[in-house]
Write an enzyme that holds these catalytic residues in place. Structure first.
Site, mmCIF file in Angstrom:
data_model
loop_
_atom_site.group_PDB
_atom_site.id
_atom_site.type_symbol
_atom_site.label_atom_id
_atom_site.label_comp_id
_atom_site.label_asym_id
_atom_site.label_seq_id
_atom_site.Cartn_x
_atom_site.Cartn_y
_atom_site.Cartn_z
ATOM 1 N N SER A 226 0.828 -1.219 0.000
ATOM 2 C CA SER A 226 0.000 0.000 0.000
ATOM 3 C C SER A 226 0.850 1.251 0.000
ATOM 4 O O SER A 226 1.905 1.309 0.617
ATOM 5 C CB SER A 226 -0.915 0.045 1.226
ATOM 6 O OG SER A 226 -1.606 1.280 1.225
ATOM 7 N N GLU B 246 -9.939 2.079 3.989
ATOM 8 C CA GLU B 246 -9.650 3.226 3.100
ATOM 9 C C GLU B 246 -10.954 3.746 2.457
ATOM 10 O O GLU B 246 -11.209 4.955 2.434
ATOM 11 C CB GLU B 246 -8.657 2.757 2.029
ATOM 12 C CG GLU B 246 -8.355 3.720 0.904
ATOM 13 C CD GLU B 246 -7.457 3.051 -0.163
ATOM 14 O OE1 GLU B 246 -6.361 2.559 0.183
ATOM 15 O OE2 GLU B 246 -7.855 3.020 -1.349
ATOM 16 N N HIS C 232 -7.429 -3.394 4.669
ATOM 17 C CA HIS C 232 -6.843 -2.037 4.637
ATOM 18 C C HIS C 232 -7.637 -1.177 3.643
ATOM 19 O O HIS C 232 -8.017 -0.041 3.925
ATOM 20 C CB HIS C 232 -5.370 -2.114 4.226
ATOM 21 C CG HIS C 232 -4.771 -0.797 3.803
ATOM 22 N ND1 HIS C 232 -5.043 -0.206 2.574
ATOM 23 C CD2 HIS C 232 -3.942 0.057 4.434
ATOM 24 C CE1 HIS C 232 -4.398 0.943 2.492
ATOM 25 N NE2 HIS C 232 -3.714 1.121 3.609
ATOM 26 N N ASN C 233 -7.882 -1.739 2.472
ATOM 27 C CA ASN C 233 -8.602 -0.978 1.451
ATOM 28 C C ASN C 233 -10.054 -0.737 1.844
ATOM 29 O O ASN C 233 -10.621 0.311 1.529
ATOM 30 C CB ASN C 233 -8.530 -1.696 0.103
ATOM 31 C CG ASN C 233 -7.187 -1.482 -0.573
ATOM 32 O OD1 ASN C 233 -6.180 -1.250 0.086
ATOM 33 N ND2 ASN C 233 -7.151 -1.569 -1.881
ATOM 34 N N LYS D 191 -4.399 -6.695 3.341
ATOM 35 C CA LYS D 191 -4.392 -5.570 2.398
ATOM 36 C C LYS D 191 -5.823 -5.246 1.938
ATOM 37 O O LYS D 191 -6.188 -4.078 1.772
ATOM 38 C CB LYS D 191 -3.494 -5.881 1.191
ATOM 39 C CG LYS D 191 -3.523 -4.798 0.093
ATOM 40 C CD LYS D 191 -3.040 -3.470 0.638
ATOM 41 C CE LYS D 191 -3.032 -2.269 -0.274
ATOM 42 N NZ LYS D 191 -3.735 -2.131 -1.467
HETATM 43 C C1 6PG Z 1 -3.162 1.448 -1.696
HETATM 44 C C2 6PG Z 1 -4.453 1.579 -2.456
HETATM 45 C C3 6PG Z 1 -4.409 0.922 -3.779
HETATM 46 C C4 6PG Z 1 -5.728 0.892 -4.512
HETATM 47 C C5 6PG Z 1 -6.222 2.211 -4.957
HETATM 48 C C6 6PG Z 1 -7.461 2.157 -5.834
HETATM 49 O O1 6PG Z 1 -3.230 0.944 -0.589
HETATM 50 O O2 6PG Z 1 -2.125 1.864 -2.206
HETATM 51 O O3 6PG Z 1 -5.465 0.945 -1.705
HETATM 52 O O4 6PG Z 1 -3.992 -0.409 -3.584
HETATM 53 O O5 6PG Z 1 -5.569 0.122 -5.640
HETATM 54 O O6 6PG Z 1 -6.486 3.011 -3.861
HETATM 55 O O7 6PG Z 1 -8.454 1.359 -5.310
HETATM 56 P P1 6PG Z 1 -9.951 1.492 -5.885
HETATM 57 O O8 6PG Z 1 -9.825 1.595 -7.372
HETATM 58 O O9 6PG Z 1 -10.661 0.227 -5.498
HETATM 59 O O10 6PG Z 1 -10.495 2.707 -5.272
#
Ligand code: 6PG
Length: 470
Positions: free
Chosen positions: A130, A191, A187-188, A184
């Site tokens: 990430s 996010e 984590h997203n 991960k």
């Molecule tokens: C990270 C991000 C990354 C992710 C983008 C787009 O941790 O660096 O999570 O891995 O791919 O943020 O994600 P989306 O297209 O699903 O918004």
């Protein structure tokens, strides 16, 4: 020519930056890409680092450029391209070689690939990375899954290229097979929730309070100096302060309001439900992206659906309440994510170390924030049920800030402004602070129409039925 220490396939933005990061840390990298001109172009643009890069025009050349046990990072699109790349590599590998998938893979795929390759004597590491482009180049947060033996030969490189927090590397081996990619994914999910709750606060300031983006930018910038300090609040301030060079309009106004998603948020929700869990703040964030993309439907809705006009109703919100509401919702978003990690850890026997996960998220990754230090401390003394919101520290944070969240959600609802994540976070908090809820009625209804039976509060055992028949 001396052998390279590690190979990398996939010179897209993330792969190219990761290769430069590895080279910069002193490890020669053999690089391969499906379209070969991209390899030479990449090395030609690598400046001083070019002499640590070895062009490998074919999978065979890549394998030949590495000393056994070979370690090869894949940075290709998740899904079928990963399987295709593994299939192309396999004839050139020997037992003991290690394939490292550093993309955003579905952890179910990682488990499948790890098992299949292990059977063939090859090691497979699922590595969540990430931090976007900048992180890949200068130090991401790295979440590793696989056997300890598979990780050992690459540990030095992985730890060297990761971000550092107070001198400690933000890379960790978290568990076997899909553990790294699962962490991960969550984590997203966090996010997604964090981004959406920030967007909801922006929406209230912009559309109900009528503030121009530049002033909202200044507020986010100020908040970034306090308990909300985080990468996402920091970049929100920068985004809102930016103007479109072509029109001079606030940049945020010239961007279509339809959000994309590549799948990790959705996977978080799917896996939560599969595990019999619920992560409502994350669910609401995924839903908000889905509805953002339904532009035609919303255009039609604007013409026919009645409700308060936020520009007229005004929300009458205090900045301090918005800051506190965001803090409370953020704690809840993290709390749901960590509870999901704990549930998956139990289900798959991963023994995930939640303290370590919080620690490696403190730098390099997209959800890095001031809260993560306190989250690591909270899990060091495990809270009841492993629930972050029940730790002494965060129970106090929530007691002190959910009043503001309640006021913000109430005013938003009155003003007709959708705040799906803020309201889902609050509803979950209110659910979790009531020992007796309303599911006795659900149980009675189930028994009424399906004779499903229920347990009584005053007796042991189950299988009781209500007097519905007559
Ligand atoms: C990270 C991000 C990354 C992710 C983008 C787009 O941790 O660096 O999570 O891995 O791919 O943020 O994600 P989306 O297209 O699903 O918004």
């Amino acid at each position: 020519m001396a052998k390279a220490r590690i190979g990398l396939i996939g010179l897209g933005v993330m792969g190219a930056n990761l290769a430069l990061n590895i080279a910069e840390k002193g490890f020669p990298v053999a690089v391969h890409n499906r379209t070969t001109p991209a390899i030479d172009a990449f090395i030609a643009g690598a400046g001083d680092l070019a002499d640590r890069l070895v062009a490998a025009p074919t999978p065979a050349a890549l394998a030949a450029a590495l000393a056994p046990p070979r370690a090869i990072i894949l940075m290709v699109k998740a899904g079928a391209p990963v399987d295709a790349t593994i299939a192309a590599l396999r004839p050139h590998l020997e037992p003991g070689d290690i394939i490292i998938d550093a993309g955003n893979a579905d952890f179910n795929d990682t488990r499948r690939r790890e098992a299949a390759l292990r059977e063939a004597g090859l090691a497979f590491v699922g590595m969540g990375v990430s931090g976007g482009e900048e992180g890949a180049r200068h130090g991401p947060s790295i979440m590793v899954g696989g056997t300890a033996q598979a990780f050992a030969p690459i540990a030095g490189i992985v730890e060297a290229i990761a971000a550092c927090y107070n001198g400690a590397s933000c890379a960790a081996h978290l568990g076997p097979d899909g553990a790294g990619h699962f962490v991960k994914t969550v984590h997203n999910g966090i996010e997604y929730a964090d981004m959406q709750m920030i967007a909801e606060i922006y929406g209230l300031l912009r559309h109900a309070e009528g503030r121009p983006p530049a002033r909202i930018a200044a507020l986010f910038d100020e908040w970034n100096g306090g308990p909300l300090r985080s990468y996402l609040v920091e970049i929100t301030a920068k985004v809102l302060a930016a103007s479109d060079p072509e029109t001079g309009l606030p940049m945020v106004d010239v961007i279509h309001d339809c959000a994309g998603q590549k799948g990790t948020g959705r996977w978080t929700v799917i896996e939560a439900l599969r595990l019999g869990q619920s992560v409502p703040a994350i669910e609401a964030a995924v839903g908000a992206r889905v509805w953002s993309a339904a532009k035609d439907l919303r255009l039609a809705g604007e013409a026919v659906l009645q409700g308060p006009d936020p520009t007229q109703a005004g929300a009458g919100l205090l900045d301090a309440d918005l800051e506190r509401a965001l803090l409370a919702a953020r704690v809840i978003g993290y709390g749901q994510g960590f509870s999901l990690l704990a549930a998956a850890s139990g289900e798959f026997g991963w023994q995930l170390d939640l303290v370590r996960i919080a620690e490696i998220w403190r730098a390099g990754c997209i959800i890095r924030s001031a809260l993560l230090d306190d989250i690591a401390s909270a899990f060091a003394d495990p809270p009841p049920g492993g629930s972050l919101i029940l730790s002494l520290h965060f129970a106090q944070v929530l007691s002190g800030n959910t009043g503001a969240l309640r006021r913000v959600v109430a005013r938003a609802v009155q003003a007709g402004m959708p705040v799906p994540v803020l309201s889902a976070a609050l509803a979950w908090y209110d659910t979790m602070r009531r020992a007796r809820g309303t599911a006795s009625l659900i149980q009675a209804q189930r028994d009424f129409f399906g004779a499903h039976g229920f347990e009584r509060v005053d007796r042991d055992g189950g299988g009781y039925h209500g007097p519905w028949g007559g």
